[in-house]
Design a protein around this motif. Structure first.
Motif, PDB file in Angstrom:
ATOM      1  N   THR A 125       0.745  -1.282   0.009  1.00 46.01           N
ATOM      2  CA  THR A 125       0.119  -0.089   0.035  1.00 46.01           C
ATOM      3  C   THR A 125       0.814   1.276   0.078  1.00 46.01           C
ATOM      4  OG1 THR A 125      -0.230  -0.071   2.517  1.00 46.01           O
ATOM      5  CG2 THR A 125      -1.967  -1.082   1.107  1.00 46.01           C
ATOM      6  N   THR A 126       2.104   1.107  -0.807  1.00 53.00           N
ATOM      7  CA  THR A 126       2.701   2.383  -0.700  1.00 53.00           C
ATOM      8  C   THR A 126       2.390   3.350  -1.758  1.00 53.00           C
ATOM      9  OG1 THR A 126       4.164   1.253  -2.395  1.00 53.00           O
ATOM     10  CG2 THR A 126       4.860   1.202   0.179  1.00 53.00           C
ATOM     11  N   ASP A 127       1.839   3.167  -2.853  1.00 58.30           N
ATOM     12  CA  ASP A 127       1.489   3.956  -3.864  1.00 58.30           C
ATOM     13  C   ASP A 127       2.725   4.469  -4.390  1.00 58.30           C
ATOM     14  OD1 ASP A 127      -1.030   4.040  -4.954  1.00 58.30           O
ATOM     15  OD2 ASP A 127      -1.760   5.714  -3.546  1.00 58.30           O
ATOM     16  N   PHE A 128       3.837   3.887  -4.381  1.00 60.76           N
ATOM     17  CA  PHE A 128       5.240   4.497  -5.111  1.00 60.76           C
ATOM     18  C   PHE A 128       5.133   4.182  -6.550  1.00 60.76           C
ATOM     19  CE2 PHE A 128       9.616   3.875  -6.327  1.00 60.76           C
ATOM     20  CZ  PHE A 128      10.260   4.919  -6.199  1.00 60.76           C
ATOM     21  N   GLY A 129       5.709   5.324  -6.958  1.00 57.96           N
ATOM     22  CA  GLY A 129       5.893   5.211  -8.613  1.00 57.96           C
ATOM     23  C   GLY A 129       6.374   6.320  -9.307  1.00 57.96           C
ATOM     24  N   PRO A 130       6.533   6.612 -10.392  1.00 61.43           N
ATOM     25  CA  PRO A 130       6.896   8.054 -10.980  1.00 61.43           C
ATOM     26  C   PRO A 130       5.958   9.159 -10.636  1.00 61.43           C
ATOM     27  CG  PRO A 130       6.944   6.169 -12.815  1.00 61.43           C
ATOM     28  CD  PRO A 130       6.122   5.732 -11.432  1.00 61.43           C
ATOM     29  N   GLY A 131       4.755   8.993 -10.673  1.00 61.23           N
ATOM     30  CA  GLY A 131       3.785  10.077 -10.247  1.00 61.23           C
ATOM     31  C   GLY A 131       4.147  10.553  -8.858  1.00 61.23           C
ATOM     32  N   ASN A 132       4.082   9.797  -7.931  1.00 65.68           N
ATOM     33  CA  ASN A 132       4.232   9.801  -6.665  1.00 65.68           C
ATOM     34  C   ASN A 132       5.644  10.561  -6.184  1.00 65.68           C
ATOM     35  OD1 ASN A 132       3.242  10.220  -3.823  1.00 65.68           O
ATOM     36  ND2 ASN A 132       2.978   7.996  -3.586  1.00 65.68           N
ATOM     37  N   VAL A 133       6.666  10.172  -7.094  1.00 64.26           N
ATOM     38  CA  VAL A 133       7.651  10.907  -6.878  1.00 64.26           C
ATOM     39  C   VAL A 133       7.862  12.603  -7.267  1.00 64.26           C
ATOM     40  CG1 VAL A 133      10.476  11.006  -7.642  1.00 64.26           C
ATOM     41  CG2 VAL A 133       9.225   8.944  -7.329  1.00 64.26           C
ATOM     42  N   GLU A 134       7.290  12.613  -8.333  1.00 65.13           N
ATOM     43  CA  GLU A 134       7.144  14.085  -8.759  1.00 65.13           C
ATOM     44  C   GLU A 134       6.272  14.948  -7.868  1.00 65.13           C
ATOM     45  OE1 GLU A 134       9.538  15.014 -10.787  1.00 65.13           O
ATOM     46  OE2 GLU A 134       9.833  13.045 -11.043  1.00 65.13           O
ATOM     47  N   ILE A 135       5.087  14.230  -7.208  1.00 65.82           N
ATOM     48  CA  ILE A 135       4.422  14.903  -6.090  1.00 65.82           C
ATOM     49  C   ILE A 135       5.397  15.077  -4.940  1.00 65.82           C
ATOM     50  CG2 ILE A 135       2.701  14.336  -4.362  1.00 65.82           C
ATOM     51  CD1 ILE A 135       1.141  13.018  -6.564  1.00 65.82           C
ATOM     52  N   HIS A 136       6.177  14.125  -4.365  1.00 62.52           N
ATOM     53  CA  HIS A 136       7.207  14.735  -3.170  1.00 62.52           C
ATOM     54  C   HIS A 136       8.066  15.567  -3.654  1.00 62.52           C
ATOM     55  CE1 HIS A 136       5.057  10.936  -1.401  1.00 62.52           C
ATOM     56  NE2 HIS A 136       5.559  11.153  -0.349  1.00 62.52           N
ATOM     57  N   ALA A 137       8.507  15.748  -4.865  1.00 58.36           N
ATOM     58  CA  ALA A 137       9.588  16.579  -5.217  1.00 58.36           C
ATOM     59  C   ALA A 137       8.928  18.063  -5.083  1.00 58.36           C
ATOM     60  CB  ALA A 137       9.977  16.356  -6.886  1.00 58.36           C
ATOM     61  N   CYS A 138       7.650  18.170  -5.463  1.00 59.40           N
ATOM     62  CA  CYS A 138       6.982  19.205  -5.154  1.00 59.40           C
ATOM     63  C   CYS A 138       6.822  19.795  -3.671  1.00 59.40           C
ATOM     64  CB  CYS A 138       5.702  19.537  -5.990  1.00 59.40           C
ATOM     65  SG  CYS A 138       5.632  19.470  -7.800  1.00 59.40           S
ATOM     66  N   ALA A 139       6.562  18.697  -3.113  1.00 58.81           N
ATOM     67  CA  ALA A 139       6.451  18.974  -1.428  1.00 58.81           C
ATOM     68  C   ALA A 139       7.567  19.196  -0.998  1.00 58.81           C
ATOM     69  CB  ALA A 139       5.754  17.633  -0.975  1.00 58.81           C
ATOM     70  N   VAL A 140       8.613  18.980  -1.413  1.00 54.80           N
ATOM     71  CA  VAL A 140       9.994  19.222  -0.878  1.00 54.80           C
ATOM     72  C   VAL A 140      10.361  20.774  -1.024  1.00 54.80           C
ATOM     73  CG1 VAL A 140      12.679  18.953  -1.281  1.00 54.80           C
ATOM     74  CG2 VAL A 140      10.988  16.957  -0.777  1.00 54.80           C
ATOM     75  N   GLU A 141       9.975  21.150  -2.372  1.00 54.18           N
ATOM     76  CA  GLU A 141      10.309  22.521  -2.802  1.00 54.18           C
ATOM     77  C   GLU A 141       9.325  23.236  -1.622  1.00 54.18           C
ATOM     78  OE1 GLU A 141      12.545  23.888  -4.474  1.00 54.18           O
ATOM     79  OE2 GLU A 141      13.337  21.831  -4.862  1.00 54.18           O
ATOM     80  N   LEU A 142       8.016  22.899  -1.490  1.00 54.40           N
ATOM     81  CA  LEU A 142       7.129  23.798  -0.757  1.00 54.40           C
ATOM     82  C   LEU A 142       7.609  23.997   0.517  1.00 54.40           C
ATOM     83  CD1 LEU A 142       4.391  24.980  -0.306  1.00 54.40           C
ATOM     84  CD2 LEU A 142       3.524  22.844   0.154  1.00 54.40           C
ATOM     85  N   GLU A 143       7.988  22.726   1.264  1.00 56.93           N
ATOM     86  CA  GLU A 143       8.447  22.738   2.708  1.00 56.93           C
ATOM     87  C   GLU A 143       9.936  23.316   2.859  1.00 56.93           C
ATOM     88  OE1 GLU A 143       7.349  22.061   6.305  1.00 56.93           O
ATOM     89  OE2 GLU A 143       6.277  20.952   4.453  1.00 56.93           O
ATOM     90  N   ALA A 144      10.646  23.258   1.973  1.00 55.43           N
ATOM     91  CA  ALA A 144      12.035  23.844   2.184  1.00 55.43           C
ATOM     92  C   ALA A 144      12.805  24.576   1.024  1.00 55.43           C
ATOM     93  CB  ALA A 144      13.069  22.926   2.642  1.00 55.43           C
ATOM     94  N   GLY A 145      12.010  24.808  -0.057  1.00 51.75           N
ATOM     95  CA  GLY A 145      12.842  25.366  -0.994  1.00 51.75           C
ATOM     96  C   GLY A 145      12.204  26.491  -1.674  1.00 51.75           C
ATOM     97  N   ASP A 146      11.527  26.309  -2.912  1.00 55.23           N
ATOM     98  CA  ASP A 146      11.020  27.516  -3.694  1.00 55.23           C
ATOM     99  C   ASP A 146       9.474  27.213  -3.879  1.00 55.23           C
ATOM    100  OD1 ASP A 146      10.274  29.383  -5.680  1.00 55.23           O
ATOM    101  OD2 ASP A 146      11.697  28.735  -6.914  1.00 55.23           O
ATOM    102  N   PRO A 147       8.849  27.723  -2.949  1.00 50.80           N
ATOM    103  CA  PRO A 147       7.180  27.471  -3.050  1.00 50.80           C
ATOM    104  C   PRO A 147       6.567  27.941  -4.408  1.00 50.80           C
ATOM    105  CG  PRO A 147       7.886  28.642  -1.098  1.00 50.80           C
ATOM    106  CD  PRO A 147       9.175  28.839  -1.863  1.00 50.80           C
ATOM    107  N   GLY A 148       7.273  29.176  -4.996  1.00 55.13           N
ATOM    108  CA  GLY A 148       6.597  29.226  -6.615  1.00 55.13           C
ATOM    109  C   GLY A 148       6.852  28.073  -7.375  1.00 55.13           C
ATOM    110  N   LYS A 149       8.100  27.597  -7.473  1.00 54.04           N
ATOM    111  CA  LYS A 149       8.523  26.233  -8.519  1.00 54.04           C
ATOM    112  C   LYS A 149       7.481  25.255  -7.829  1.00 54.04           C
ATOM    113  CE  LYS A 149      12.110  23.048  -9.453  1.00 54.04           C
ATOM    114  NZ  LYS A 149      13.467  22.558  -9.072  1.00 54.04           N
ATOM    115  N   ALA A 150       7.234  24.859  -6.742  1.00 49.84           N
ATOM    116  CA  ALA A 150       6.308  23.683  -6.087  1.00 49.84           C
ATOM    117  C   ALA A 150       4.678  24.189  -6.741  1.00 49.84           C
ATOM    118  CB  ALA A 150       6.231  23.855  -4.545  1.00 49.84           C
ATOM    119  N   ALA A 151       4.543  25.512  -6.699  1.00 49.64           N
ATOM    120  CA  ALA A 151       3.316  25.689  -7.204  1.00 49.64           C
ATOM    121  C   ALA A 151       2.882  25.603  -8.760  1.00 49.64           C
ATOM    122  CB  ALA A 151       2.969  27.209  -6.853  1.00 49.64           C
ATOM    123  N   ARG A 152       3.912  26.143  -9.656  1.00 47.56           N
ATOM    124  CA  ARG A 152       3.894  25.981 -10.890  1.00 47.56           C
ATOM    125  C   ARG A 152       3.931  24.429 -11.382  1.00 47.56           C
ATOM    126  NH1 ARG A 152       7.559  30.074 -10.103  1.00 47.56           N
ATOM    127  NH2 ARG A 152       9.444  28.761 -10.616  1.00 47.56           N
TER     128      ARG A 152
END
Length: 370
Positions: free
Chosen positions: A257-284
């Motif tokens: 029940t991990t839902d791991f895959g290419p889509g989830n990786v990119e979702i988490h990449a956005c979440a990382v930017e939101l949490e500690a990086g560039d929110p504008g990049k995460a939004a776009r």
């Protein structure tokens, strides 16, 4: 307080004045500075919203089971085939954002599984029951977390550790480690949480499909924990590792029940930017993501919740509200009960010069005053 929370004074003022949304990491840090529980600051669980949808069936029974601990009162088993069907139904409910339904089924399932364990005649039967118990406790942790009863999750994870110690498959032990790392992260213990992620990697030395999926899932958990601890480079490194594992995959995996895959990786990449990086990049980038078909509804909903917060932090409250509408459409039950949604709604209200009917309607549905 800013000094104790290790945030700038300007950030604390901006949150107090409604100019910045209170991120999960900020809330954890301020709770620690004030010496109060995170749940107290967030006001979870949202009893009013829960009561609007009727009695929360199963919660008291699950609490009783957790208090019973190693002495769970067993019910008569209906056979392994029937138990497997019940377990599958719980998983389907959770993936479909029907968490209340899953919670209602779990106590009876857990008691019947303990009955099956008591009556098992062979080692193979015992192994099957223990694996189903692992899955049931994973589901129970998920249900408690989504509904706002995070205080119960530590007890659930203790039971998961017990069940996982009786199965040969190390995947369930890894799932428990990753779930406990999320709990530790919510208490601000990011160093310990990252250590548990590392321990999970040590248990997965092989290259089987399950081990690769769990290793990728572990990197996603590590990325979010590192971002919450404001260690951006480490978080991005975990995303790169997860992306490499997911690259050959054609869809999201539901192993463990991990839902791991290419889509989830990119979702988490956005979440990382939101949490500690560039929110504008995460939004776009988050708004442009094409989420794969078959992804669990709560996962989709959570992405749009994060995207809404990213747009708000980028100074675009209208786009934030649009993202919240997408979260509501994908996973209404989860969206209504997630603390970050309310923080985003309050932020939108503070940013808009005049509150729109769509915002007021969303806030009314949420049960929030703006």
């Amino acid at each position: 307080m800013a000094g104790r929370a290790q945030y700038s004074l300007s950030m604390v003022k901006a949150v107090e004045q409604g100019r910045e949304v209170a991120s999960p990491g900020f809330i954890v840090a301020v709770a620690g500075a004030l010496g109060v529980d995170v749940e107290r600051l967030q006001g979870v669980p949202y009893e009013g919203s829960l009561e609007d949808d009727g009695p929360l069936v199963g919660l008291m029974d699950l609490r009783t089971i957790l208090v019973e601990g190693a002495y769970v009162k067993a019910d008569e088993s209906l056979g392994l085939v029937a138990l497997a069907a019940e377990s599958a139904a719980v998983e389907v409910a959770l993936r479909g954002d029907r968490t209340r339904r899953a919670l209602a089924m779990l106590p009876g399932l857990i008691r019947r599984l303990h009955g099956a364990l008591r009556d098992a005649r062979t080692g193979d039967e015992c192994a099957q029951v223990y694996e189903m118990l692992c899955a049931a406790y994973i589901a129970a942790e998920c249900a408690c977390y989504r509904l706002g009863y995070s205080s119960l999750t530590a007890l659930v994870l203790d039971r998961l550790d017990w069940a996982a110690s009786h199965v040969e498959d190390p995947g369930y032990a890894v799932r428990s480690l990753m779930k406990r790392s999320r709990l530790l992260m919510s208490h601000g213990a990011t160093d310990v949480a990252l250590a548990l992620v590392g321990r999970g990697f040590e248990i997965l030395p092989g290259e089987s499909e399950g081990e690769r999926v769990l290793r990728g899932y572990g990197h996603l958990r590590g990325a979010i924990v590192a971002a919450r601890g404001r260690r951006l480079e480490l978080a991005r490194s975990h995303i790169d590792e997860a992306r490499a594992i997911a690259r050959p995959m054609t869809c999201e995996s539901n192993l463990y029940t991990t839902d791991f895959g290419p889509g989830n990786v990119e979702i988490h990449a956005c979440a990382v930017e939101l949490e500690a990086g560039d929110p504008g990049k995460a939004a776009r980038e988050g708004a442009a993501l094409h989420l794969p078909p078959g992804m669990a509804a709560p996962r989709i909903g959570h992405h749009w919740q994060d995207n809404a917060r990213a747009w708000l932090m980028s100074g675009k409250p209208d786009r934030a509200l649009t993202a919240l509408d997408k979260a509501r459409a994908a996973a209404p039950q989860q969206t209504r009960l997630h603390p970050s949604v309310r923080e985003t709604v309050y932020g939108i209200a503070a940013a808009q010069r005049r509150q729109t009917g769509s915002l007021l309607g969303f806030a009314s549905w949420l049960g929030a005053m703006v």
